[in-house]
Design a protein around this motif. Structure first.
Motif, PDB file in Angstrom:
ATOM      1  N   PRO A   1       0.844  -1.204   0.000  1.00  0.00           N
ATOM      2  CA  PRO A   1       0.000   0.000   0.000  1.00  0.00           C
ATOM      3  C   PRO A   1       0.876   1.249   0.000  1.00  0.00           C
ATOM      4  CG  PRO A   1       0.022  -1.005   2.166  1.00  0.00           C
ATOM      5  CD  PRO A   1       0.778  -1.925   1.266  1.00  0.00           C
ATOM      6  N   ARG A   2       0.600   2.140  -0.899  1.00  0.00           N
ATOM      7  CA  ARG A   2       1.381   3.364  -1.006  1.00  0.00           C
ATOM      8  C   ARG A   2       0.490   4.560  -0.671  1.00  0.00           C
ATOM      9  NH1 ARG A   2       2.686  -0.012  -4.948  1.00  0.00           N
ATOM     10  NH2 ARG A   2       1.206   0.814  -6.429  1.00  0.00           N
ATOM     11  N   LYS A   3       1.042   5.461   0.119  1.00  0.00           N
ATOM     12  CA  LYS A   3       0.303   6.673   0.455  1.00  0.00           C
ATOM     13  C   LYS A   3       0.446   7.666  -0.689  1.00  0.00           C
ATOM     14  CE  LYS A   3       1.170   6.291   5.370  1.00  0.00           C
ATOM     15  NZ  LYS A   3       1.844   6.873   6.531  1.00  0.00           N
ATOM     16  N   PRO A   4      -0.629   8.414  -0.946  1.00  0.00           N
ATOM     17  CA  PRO A   4      -0.511   9.453  -1.976  1.00  0.00           C
ATOM     18  C   PRO A   4       0.489  10.523  -1.533  1.00  0.00           C
ATOM     19  CG  PRO A   4      -2.799   9.131  -1.314  1.00  0.00           C
ATOM     20  CD  PRO A   4      -1.963   8.308  -0.416  1.00  0.00           C
ATOM     21  N   ARG A   5       1.106  11.181  -2.493  1.00  0.00           N
ATOM     22  CA  ARG A   5       2.116  12.179  -2.168  1.00  0.00           C
ATOM     23  C   ARG A   5       1.523  13.541  -1.830  1.00  0.00           C
ATOM     24  NH1 ARG A   5       7.039  11.029  -6.397  1.00  0.00           N
ATOM     25  NH2 ARG A   5       7.400   8.904  -5.732  1.00  0.00           N
ATOM     26  N   HIS A   6       0.417  13.866  -2.436  1.00  0.00           N
ATOM     27  CA  HIS A   6      -0.187  15.182  -2.208  1.00  0.00           C
ATOM     28  C   HIS A   6      -0.851  15.198  -0.830  1.00  0.00           C
ATOM     29  CE1 HIS A   6      -2.582  18.784  -2.880  1.00  0.00           C
ATOM     30  NE2 HIS A   6      -1.744  19.056  -3.877  1.00  0.00           N
TER      31      HIS A   6
END
Length: 91
Positions: A17-22
């Protein structure tokens, strides 16, 4: 000689799972998760309460339909007497 090793690192990153960057998208995804959790808890509590109420209503209605009976046909009435231990025959 051919080296046939499997690289597991590719699949580890595929399903991670990757967190959004914005930052605003991060906050929106976090709020969406909290909202989904709140809805699930809300529905779970009310479904559980509805099941308990339905069970109580079922029992109350079942008691109301069956009339109170004095005694069943296979019950034998009788009297008994307590016999003390010294009065019993010894073998």
């Amino acid at each position: 000689m051919i080296n046939r090793t499997f690289q597991f690192g590719q699949f580890r990153t595929l399903f991670a799972p990757r967190k959004p960057r914005h930052p605003l998208v991060r906050v929106a995804v976090g709020l969406l998760g909290v909202a989904i959790l709140g809805v699930m808890v809300f529905v779970g509590v009310f479904v559980g309460a509805a099941m308990i109420m339905a069970g109580l209503a079922w029992k109350l209605l079942a008691q109301r339909k069956t009339p109170a009976r004095a005694a069943e046909a296979n019950v034998v009435e009788g009297e008994y007497r307590v016999v003390r231990k010294p009065a019993l025959p010894t073998h």
